[in-house]
Design a protein around this motif. Sequence first.
Motif, PDB file in Angstrom:
ATOM      1  N   GLN A   1      -4.904   4.406  -5.740  1.00  0.00           N
ATOM      2  CA  GLN A   1      -4.121   5.059  -4.347  1.00  0.00           C
ATOM      3  C   GLN A   1      -3.520   5.551  -5.412  1.00  0.00           C
ATOM      4  OE1 GLN A   1      -2.767   2.896  -1.024  1.00  0.00           O
ATOM      5  NE2 GLN A   1      -5.259   2.950  -0.036  1.00  0.00           N
TER       6      GLN A   1
ATOM      7  N   TRP B   1       1.038  -1.212  -0.284  1.00  0.00           N
ATOM      8  CA  TRP B   1      -0.211   0.105  -0.282  1.00  0.00           C
ATOM      9  C   TRP B   1       0.894   1.718  -0.397  1.00  0.00           C
ATOM     10  CZ3 TRP B   1      -5.109  -1.015  -1.304  1.00  0.00           C
ATOM     11  CH2 TRP B   1      -5.640  -2.048  -0.731  1.00  0.00           C
ATOM     12  N   TRP B   2       0.326   2.119  -0.832  1.00  0.00           N
ATOM     13  CA  TRP B   2       1.174   3.378  -0.811  1.00  0.00           C
ATOM     14  C   TRP B   2       0.420   4.170   0.479  1.00  0.00           C
ATOM     15  CZ3 TRP B   2       5.218   5.339  -3.331  1.00  0.00           C
ATOM     16  CH2 TRP B   2       5.937   4.875  -4.253  1.00  0.00           C
ATOM     17  N   GLN B   3      -0.610   4.383   0.406  1.00  0.00           N
ATOM     18  CA  GLN B   3      -0.810   4.714   2.084  1.00  0.00           C
ATOM     19  C   GLN B   3      -1.848   3.989   3.033  1.00  0.00           C
ATOM     20  OE1 GLN B   3      -4.340   7.651   0.000  1.00  0.00           O
ATOM     21  NE2 GLN B   3      -2.749   8.168  -1.249  1.00  0.00           N
ATOM     22  N   ASP B   4      -3.010   3.886   3.224  1.00  0.00           N
ATOM     23  CA  ASP B   4      -3.024   3.058   4.686  1.00  0.00           C
ATOM     24  C   ASP B   4      -3.816   2.088   4.017  1.00  0.00           C
ATOM     25  OD1 ASP B   4      -2.802   5.473   6.590  1.00  0.00           O
ATOM     26  OD2 ASP B   4      -4.989   6.098   6.745  1.00  0.00           O
TER      27      ASP B   4
ATOM     28  N   THR C   1       0.535   7.122  -5.426  1.00  0.00           N
ATOM     29  CA  THR C   1       1.734   7.504  -5.559  1.00  0.00           C
ATOM     30  C   THR C   1       2.657   8.589  -3.992  1.00  0.00           C
ATOM     31  OG1 THR C   1       2.572   7.825  -7.168  1.00  0.00           O
ATOM     32  CG2 THR C   1       2.288   5.450  -6.802  1.00  0.00           C
TER      33      THR C   1
END
Length: 249
Positions: A247, A201-204, A249
């Motif tokens: 998501q 995952w790039w985020q949550d 990057t």
Amino acid sequence: CDYARSRLSELAAFHKSLTDEIRTRAKKLKLNSKAIDLKPGEDLSHKEHVQSSETGTHNHYITNGVALVKADPNNCESTTKAGHGDAIDLGSRGDLITVFDLDLTSPSLAFLGLQGTRLRICDAFIPDEDGNPTFTKVDFNGNVKAHGFFRSYPKFAEYPDIPEPSVELYVPGRSLESPFEGLYSAGGLGCEYRIGGAPIWWQDPVDVISPASGKLMTFIGQCEHPRGGTAYAFLDASNGIAAVVNQDT
């Protein structure tokens, strides 16, 4: 405690097997010893998250996988492609963008355990403003339909100011060394784009819930999204429902 967990994760990610010292420190943190038998490239903190997100015997990741690599545009013979953005016309319901087009007859994808010939997983032409996943009905012969009576997928013609999707083909490469290979907290080892394994995952992290079963959907793969960012694909095989999360990057 958080620092200790972070340090332990960093150390464990670079060892085929844990040393007695690391195992002793893990025991002090009250970590399950089975959860820290890591393979090269695995990451402890992510592995704990995946395990804590499981319900019953349902795994939402696949323990095998293949790395995706950029295809040669002048010589691409693979029938398994990712990220190409071909449109699927749903008539009055709008258009979808193909993110994954998987040849289920290929030996390299046998680990998916899906019976059929083809699986296409698509995203909406325009992402949901609230960041919700795009759900579609799929079968294992390449057919895709809209999911939900009220769901509308905008058509290309309705947004003339938005450029056509960029074409960046990805095709299967080598087998993943472990389902957790390539996690950034493990030093960015291995590949970013993949079919199978666990998501990077790039985020949550997002736990995608099937609207049919109410259970976690299985992570199928991730690749560069035709509109930018990273597309994460999920599947509820029993009910024929696919989902895509995008998501930045």
